[in-house]
Motif scaffolding. Structure first.
Motif, PDB file in Angstrom:
ATOM      1  N   ALA A 636       0.858  -1.183   0.000  1.00  0.00           N
ATOM      2  CA  ALA A 636       0.000   0.000   0.000  1.00  0.00           C
ATOM      3  C   ALA A 636       0.891   1.230   0.000  1.00  0.00           C
ATOM      4  N   TYR A 637       0.341   2.343  -0.560  1.00  0.00           N
ATOM      5  CA  TYR A 637       1.038   3.630  -0.553  1.00  0.00           C
ATOM      6  C   TYR A 637       0.126   4.661   0.080  1.00  0.00           C
ATOM      7  N   SER A 638       0.736   5.561   0.821  1.00  0.00           N
ATOM      8  CA  SER A 638      -0.057   6.526   1.574  1.00  0.00           C
ATOM      9  C   SER A 638      -0.447   7.709   0.699  1.00  0.00           C
ATOM     10  N   LYS A 642      -1.683   9.075   5.166  1.00  0.00           N
ATOM     11  CA  LYS A 642      -2.610   8.070   5.691  1.00  0.00           C
ATOM     12  C   LYS A 642      -2.707   6.935   4.681  1.00  0.00           C
ATOM     13  N   ILE A 643      -3.123   5.772   5.181  1.00  0.00           N
ATOM     14  CA  ILE A 643      -3.331   4.591   4.339  1.00  0.00           C
ATOM     15  C   ILE A 643      -4.829   4.320   4.299  1.00  0.00           C
ATOM     16  N   ASP A 644      -5.376   4.240   3.063  1.00  0.00           N
ATOM     17  CA  ASP A 644      -6.817   3.994   2.947  1.00  0.00           C
ATOM     18  C   ASP A 644      -7.135   2.757   2.125  1.00  0.00           C
ATOM     19  N   TYR A 645      -6.142   1.925   1.818  1.00  0.00           N
ATOM     20  CA  TYR A 645      -6.400   0.682   1.091  1.00  0.00           C
ATOM     21  C   TYR A 645      -5.254  -0.279   1.350  1.00  0.00           C
ATOM     22  N   LEU A 646      -5.437  -1.532   0.963  1.00  0.00           N
ATOM     23  CA  LEU A 646      -4.384  -2.541   0.948  1.00  0.00           C
ATOM     24  C   LEU A 646      -4.596  -3.436  -0.266  1.00  0.00           C
ATOM     25  N   VAL A 647      -3.519  -3.767  -0.943  1.00  0.00           N
ATOM     26  CA  VAL A 647      -3.546  -4.813  -1.961  1.00  0.00           C
ATOM     27  C   VAL A 647      -2.982  -6.059  -1.301  1.00  0.00           C
ATOM     28  N   VAL A 648      -3.771  -7.125  -1.230  1.00  0.00           N
ATOM     29  CA  VAL A 648      -3.390  -8.319  -0.469  1.00  0.00           C
ATOM     30  C   VAL A 648      -3.478  -9.560  -1.341  1.00  0.00           C
ATOM     31  N   TRP A 649      -2.734 -10.612  -0.926  1.00  0.00           N
ATOM     32  CA  TRP A 649      -2.756 -11.915  -1.590  1.00  0.00           C
ATOM     33  C   TRP A 649      -3.210 -12.964  -0.600  1.00  0.00           C
ATOM     34  N   ALA A 677       0.955   5.929 -10.923  1.00  0.00           N
ATOM     35  CA  ALA A 677       1.291   7.245 -10.388  1.00  0.00           C
ATOM     36  C   ALA A 677       0.090   7.898  -9.735  1.00  0.00           C
ATOM     37  N   ARG A 678      -1.102   7.482 -10.100  1.00  0.00           N
ATOM     38  CA  ARG A 678      -2.317   8.029  -9.503  1.00  0.00           C
ATOM     39  C   ARG A 678      -2.694   7.173  -8.297  1.00  0.00           C
ATOM     40  N   HIS A 679      -2.862   7.819  -7.153  1.00  0.00           N
ATOM     41  CA  HIS A 679      -3.080   7.078  -5.922  1.00  0.00           C
ATOM     42  C   HIS A 679      -4.316   6.185  -5.969  1.00  0.00           C
ATOM     43  N   TYR A 707      -1.628  -6.528 -20.742  1.00  0.00           N
ATOM     44  CA  TYR A 707      -0.724  -5.580 -20.079  1.00  0.00           C
ATOM     45  C   TYR A 707       0.730  -6.013 -20.291  1.00  0.00           C
ATOM     46  N   LEU A 708       1.578  -5.055 -20.730  1.00  0.00           N
ATOM     47  CA  LEU A 708       3.000  -5.340 -20.925  1.00  0.00           C
ATOM     48  C   LEU A 708       3.888  -4.623 -19.918  1.00  0.00           C
ATOM     49  N   ASP A 709       3.683  -3.331 -19.732  1.00  0.00           N
ATOM     50  CA  ASP A 709       4.601  -2.571 -18.880  1.00  0.00           C
ATOM     51  C   ASP A 709       3.956  -1.251 -18.476  1.00  0.00           C
ATOM     52  N   LEU A 710       4.621  -0.579 -17.514  1.00  0.00           N
ATOM     53  CA  LEU A 710       4.179   0.731 -17.047  1.00  0.00           C
ATOM     54  C   LEU A 710       5.360   1.682 -17.168  1.00  0.00           C
ATOM     55  N   GLU A 711       5.193   2.775 -17.900  1.00  0.00           N
ATOM     56  CA  GLU A 711       6.299   3.683 -18.186  1.00  0.00           C
ATOM     57  C   GLU A 711       5.969   5.101 -17.751  1.00  0.00           C
ATOM     58  N   ASP A 712       6.961   5.993 -18.006  1.00  0.00           N
ATOM     59  CA  ASP A 712       6.817   7.418 -17.702  1.00  0.00           C
ATOM     60  C   ASP A 712       6.398   7.646 -16.252  1.00  0.00           C
ATOM     61  N   HIS A 713       7.165   6.983 -15.353  1.00  0.00           N
ATOM     62  CA  HIS A 713       6.933   7.158 -13.908  1.00  0.00           C
ATOM     63  C   HIS A 713       5.512   6.773 -13.503  1.00  0.00           C
ATOM     64  N   GLY A 714       5.003   5.716 -14.109  1.00  0.00           N
ATOM     65  CA  GLY A 714       3.704   5.184 -13.721  1.00  0.00           C
ATOM     66  C   GLY A 714       2.512   5.879 -14.321  1.00  0.00           C
ATOM     67  N   THR A 715       2.696   6.675 -15.400  1.00  0.00           N
ATOM     68  CA  THR A 715       1.573   7.410 -15.997  1.00  0.00           C
ATOM     69  C   THR A 715       1.117   6.823 -17.334  1.00  0.00           C
ATOM     70  N   THR A 716       1.937   5.973 -17.954  1.00  0.00           N
ATOM     71  CA  THR A 716       1.618   5.424 -19.271  1.00  0.00           C
ATOM     72  C   THR A 716       1.724   3.911 -19.230  1.00  0.00           C
ATOM     73  N   ILE A 717       0.672   3.243 -19.795  1.00  0.00           N
ATOM     74  CA  ILE A 717       0.625   1.788 -19.798  1.00  0.00           C
ATOM     75  C   ILE A 717       0.935   1.286 -21.202  1.00  0.00           C
ATOM     76  N   VAL A 718       1.847   0.315 -21.317  1.00  0.00           N
ATOM     77  CA  VAL A 718       2.143  -0.326 -22.599  1.00  0.00           C
ATOM     78  C   VAL A 718       1.209  -1.523 -22.728  1.00  0.00           C
ATOM     79  N   VAL A 719       0.402  -1.551 -23.814  1.00  0.00           N
ATOM     80  CA  VAL A 719      -0.603  -2.605 -24.005  1.00  0.00           C
ATOM     81  C   VAL A 719      -0.351  -3.325 -25.313  1.00  0.00           C
TER      82      VAL A 719
END
Length: 745
Positions: A636-638, A642-649, A677-679, A707-719
Motif C-alpha cells: 500500500a502507498y499513503s 494516511k493509508i486507505d487501502y491494501l492490496v493483499v494476496w 502514479a495516480r493514488h 498488459y505489458l509494462d508501465l512507463e513514464d513514472h507510472g503514468t503510461t501503460i504499454v498494451v
C-alpha cells in the motif's frame, strides 16, 4: 593454617626472593594484559609505572647476583640488556606517535627479551647441574638431560604456537599457547627451586675459608683474606697453644676437602661445560656476541662522558620532537588561486564537508610538522584553521585533522568540541582521549584474530562499519549529537560509548561495534567481548528480551526485527515488545509505505493454502493497521500521510483490493495488481492476462488488452492486442495515445 604455617617456615635467600619476584612479576603482568582484552585494560600512564617497577626489579636482581661473586657474570650482563629493552620500550610508549612503527619495534624488543630470558634460565640450568655434580659427585646423573630438553622444547613450542596462531586463528590454539606460557613460567620457578637449593648453594671455592669455629661458647669468623699459614697467628696469641692446635686441625680438614673438590672439578669440568654450552644454543650465542660487540663500543667510553652524551642526545630529541615548522606549500581555492600567505606542509582544504554555512567557504585547514624524520615513529603533524577573508588564524595546535559536522563543530582530539574559530564549545570526559600502551594494543590484535575467526564464534549479520570522524560517529543527519547523545570511539580499549549534550558520560566504552544510522535513538551494537548482538537506546540500555543473531530496522514504521534460531521478535523503536514468531518477505515483495509480517503458528510454509498464521500490517510509528489470517502479503502507498487501502494476496495466490476493515473495494480478485502514479488507480491483471483499471471508489474499466509494462513514472501503460504483435500506449483513464505499431523484441 598448616599451609600458612609451612609457608612461614620457608626461608629464602635474597637472590631466591629476587628471582621468584621477577618470575611472579612477569606472570602477573602477562595475566593483567590478557585480562585487559576481555575487560578494561591499564591506562598508558599506569603502564609507565609497570615498566619502571620492572626496571627496578631487574636492578635488584643484578645486585643480588653480583653479591654471589663472578659465578653469575653472564646472567648479570643479560639482565642488564633486559633492562635496556624495557627502558627503550618505555621510551617508545611515552614518546611515539605512529602506531605501526611503534608496534613493530615493540615486537622486536619482545623477541630480544625472550631470547635473553631463555639465555638466563638456560644458563642457570647448566650452572645448577654442574654445581650439583661437583657437590654430589653424581657422574651418572641423567635427570639434567630430561630437564634441559623439557626447557628447550617448551620454549620452541611457545614460539611455534604463537606463529601458528597467526595462521590457524583458532581459540583452541590460543588456549594451547596460553597453557604453554603458564608451563614456561612453572619451569622458571622449578629452575630456581630445583637447582638453587641443590646446586647453587654448593661450596663456593671463593668462600672456602668462610667458616665458623665455636670455642668457649663464642663464634669466630675467619676472614677470607687470611689463609691456613697465617690465620692462627692473627687470631690467637702464642700462649694459647690448645686453640692453635684445634684451629690447625680445622685447616687440615679444609685443605683435604679443597683437594678433593679440585680433583672432582677436573674430572667433570668438560661435561659441565658441555651442558652450559648446550643450554645457551649456538644461534642465541651469535646474537649475544653481536650485542656484546656493540656494548663494548660504549663501554670503552668513560661512564660520565657516556651519560653526558645520552643526556645531550635526549635534549636534542626533545627539541626536534617538540619544534614544529611551517611547510612550503601554498593554499589554493578550487579555481587554483592562492588565497592566503599561510603555508602548509601537505595538502590544505576547505572545511566545507558536512558544514554547509557560507562562512565555511572562507575557512581552510593547514598543517605543520615537527623536525623528526617523516618515516620515524616520532614524526607528528599539527593542524590549524585560517579564515582567508578575515585573516583569523587559530594556529597549528590540533593533533589531527578537523572534521566539522552540519552544525559547525569538530572534535579537536584533546577532549574538546570547537567551532570554526577554534573556540571551545564542549569538554568531553577523559575516557575519550585515553589510550593504552602499544604492548596492550599488540596483544589485543593477537587475541582479536582468534576471537573473530573461530568457527565457533558467533556470526552476526551487520550493517557496514559506522562513519567515525575525530573519534566520534557521524549520525545519519551528519551531526555528532542526535537525540541528546553522541557516540565516541576511544583508543583506550578500541570500544564505543555514549556521552550526552552536556559532555557527561552516559556509558563507558563497552561496545566493540556501534551503528549510528538511526541518530542514536536506537543503535545496533555488539557487546564488549564480541559474543552478543544487541540493540540499545540513547541511554545505552538494551531493549531486547532475548539474544539475537541478526537485526533488521524498518525505519518507515519504526520497528526492529531480531532474528535467531528459535524466535523472530518485533520491537518498536521505543523498546515496546510486539511479539515473536514473525516471518518477513518484504525483501522479495516490497510493501510500499507499509511493512507487513506473517506470524506463523505451526512453523509451516506460509505460502501453502492450509498454512495457519496471521498477516499483520504496520504503518507510521509501529502502528498495526490491519490483521487477518486470510492473507499472507500486501502492499500500500499513503496519500496525505494516511493509508486507505491494501492490496493483499491470499493463499490461492489471488490478489484483492480491500479497505483497512478487510472489505473488498472491487468485486473480484486478480492474478496481480500494480499501483500507478495516480493514488486511486491500479492495473489489475486477470487470469486470461487481460487487465482492468480499478479505482478506490470501486469502479472498474475493462480494457480487453494485454498488459505489458508501465512507463513514464507510472503514468503510461504499454498494451498489446490479442493474437497480434501490435503494441500501443494508454493513459490511466483507459484512452489509447497513438496508432498501433509492430512489437519489436
Amino acid at each position: 593454617m598448616k599451609i600458612i604455617n609451612k609457608i612461614k617456615t620457608i626461608k629464602l635467600s635474597p637472590i631466591e626472593s629476587a628471582l621468584y619476584g621477577y618470575i611472579a612479576f612477569n606472570l602477573i603482568n602477562l595475566m593483567v594484559h590478557i585480562a585487559g582484552f576481555y575487560t578494561y585494560p591499564l591506562l598508558a600512564q599506569m603502564e609507565y609505572v609497570v615498566y619502571i617497577c620492572k626496571i627496578l626489579l631487574v636492578q635488584l636482581i643484578r645486585k643480588q647476583l653480583r653479591s654471589e661473586g663472578s659465578r653469575f657474570a653472564a646472567e648479570i650482563k643479560w639482565f642488564k640488556r633486559i633492562q635496556i629493552c624495557d627502558f627503550v620500550e618505555l621510551f617508545i610508549c611515552v614518546f611515539a606517535y605512529q602506531d605501526i612503527p611503534a608496534d613493530f619495534y615493540t615486537i622486536i624488543l619482545w623477541v630480544i627479551k625472550g631470547i635473553l630470558s631463555y639465555q638466563i634460565f638456560a644458563s642457570l640450568i647448566g650452572a645448577g647441574v654442574y654445581d650439583t655434580m661437583v657437590k654430589n659427585g653424581d657422574v651418572e646423573n641423567k635427570n639434567y638431560k630430561y630437564f634441559i630438553f623439557r626447557w628447550l622444547g617448551t620454549n620452541l613450542l611457545v614460539v611455534a604456537g604463537i606463529i601458528g596462531e597467526l595462521y590457524i586463528q583458532k581459540k583452541a590454539m590460543l588456549i594451547a599457547v596460553c597453557l604453554l606460557i603458564l608451563y614456561h613460567f612453572y619451569l622458571q620457578i622449578d629452575v630456581v627451586m630445583r637447582f638453587w637449593r641443590k646446586g647453587f648453594k654448593a661450596p663456593n671455592f671463593e668462600e672456602i675459608f668462610a667458616m665458623e669455629w665455636d670455642e668457649t661458647e663464642g663464634e669466630v669468623h675467619i676472614p677470607k683474606a687470611l689463609d691456613s699459614s697465617n690465620v692462627q697467628s692473627a687470631l690467637f696469641p702464642e700462649s694459647d697453644k690448645r686453640s692453635q692446635v684445634n684451629l690447625q686441625s680445622h685447616f687440615d680438614a679444609i685443605d683435604s676437602i679443597d683437594e678433593e673438590l679440585n680433583e672432582l672439578e677436573k674430572e667433570h669440568v668438560s661435561l659441565g661445560q658441555k651442558i652450559k654450552n648446550f643450554c645457551k644454543i649456538n644461534i642465541f650465542g651469535k646474537i649475544d656476541k653481536a650485542i656484546s660487540v656493540m656494548s663494548g663500543l660504549f663501554n670503552r667510553v668513560d661512564k660520565k662522558y657516556r651519560y653526558a652524551l645520552y643526556l645531550v642526545l635526549f635534549i636534542v630529541f626533545i627539541i626536534c620532537r617538540s619544534t614544529y615548522q611551517v611547510g612550503r606549500r601554498s593554499i589554493y581555492n578550487t579555481d587554483g588561486e592562492i588565497v592566503t600567505d599561510q603555508k602548509t606542509v601537505t595538502r590544505s582544504y576547505n572545511i566545507k564537508y558536512y558544514y554547509t554555512e557560507d562562512e565555511a567557504q572562507n575557512i581552510y585547514q593547514y598543517n605543520t610538522c615537527n623536525l623528526m624524520p617523516s618515516i620515524s615513529m616520532f614524526y607528528h603533524e599539527k593542524y590549524g584553521l585560517i579564515n582567508v577573508k578575515t585573516g583569523y588564524n587559530t594556529g597549528a595546535k590540533y593533533d589531527d585533522e578537523l572534521t566539522f559536522d552540519k552544525t559547525g563543530i569538530a572534535y579537536d582530539q584533546d577532549r574538546h568540541f570547537i567551532n570554526t574559530k577554534g573556540e571551545e564549545v564542549l569538554k568531553v570526559p577523559y575516557i575519550v582521549k585515553a589510550r593504552t600502551s602499544f604492548r596492550q594494543a599488540i596483544l589485543n590484535s593477537f587475541f582479536e584474530i582468534s576471537d573473530t575467526n573461530d568457527k565457533n564464534s558467533p556470526s552476526f549479520m551487520m550493517s557496514p562499519s559506522p562513519s567515525v570522524c575525530g573519534q566520534f560517529i557521524i549520525s545519519s543527519d551528519y551531526t555528532f549529537f542526535a537525540n541528546g547523545v553522541a557516540a565516541y570511539y576511544t583508543d583506550y580499549n578500541l570500544r564505543y560509548g555514549l556521552i550526552d549534550e552536556s559532555g557527561k558520560l552516559v556509558t563507558l566504552p563497552k561496545f566493540c561495534y556501534f551503528n549510528g544510522d538511526y541518530d542514536f535513538e536506537v543503535s545496533s551494537v555488539i557487546n564488549y567481548n564480541r559474543t552478543q548482538l544487541d540493540v540499545v537506546n540513547n541511554a545505552g540500555e538494551s531493549i531486547l528480551k532475548n539474544p539475537t543473531n541478526s537485526i533488521h530496522f524498518y525505519d518507515k514504521v519504526r520497528i526492529i526485527r531480531c532474528d535467531s534460531s528459535y524466535h523472530n521478535a518485533l520491537y518498536s523503536f521505543d523498546g515496546t515488545y510486539l511479539g515473536s514468531g514473525y516471518y518477513d518477505s518484504n525483501y522479495y515483495y516490497p510493501g510500499g509505505d507499509v511493512v507487513y509480517f506473517y506470524k506463523y503458528d505451526d512453523g509451516g510454509d506460509i505460502f501453502e493454502k492450509d498454512a495457519t498464521g496471521t498477516l499483520e500490517v504496520y504503518y507510521g510509528d509501529a502502528q498495526k493497521i490491519f490483521s487477518s489470517d486470510e492473507y499472507y502479503k500486501c502492499f500500500a502507498y499513503s496519500d496525505q500521510e494516511k493509508i486507505d487501502y491494501l492490496v493483499v494476496w491470499d493463499h490461492d495466490q489471488i490478489c484483492y483490493l480491500i479497505d483497512l476493515d478487510g472489505n473488498l473495494i472491487c468485486p473480484k480478485g486478480y492474478v496481480n495488481i500494480f499501483s500507478t502514479a495516480r493514488h486511486d488507480t491500479f492495473i489489475a491483471v486477470n487470469e486470461d492476462y487481460s487487465f482492468d483499471l480499478i479505482h478506490l471508489d470501486g469502479s472498474v474499466v475493462e480494457t480487453g488488452y494485454q498488459y505489458l509494462d508501465l512507463e513514464d513514472h507510472g503514468t503510461t501503460i504499454v498494451v498489446k492486442k490479442w493474437d497480434e504483435d501490435l503494441i500501443n500506449y494508454m493513459d490511466l483513464d483507459g484512452n489509447l495515445l497513438q496508432e498501433w505499431t509492430p512489437q519489436y523484441y
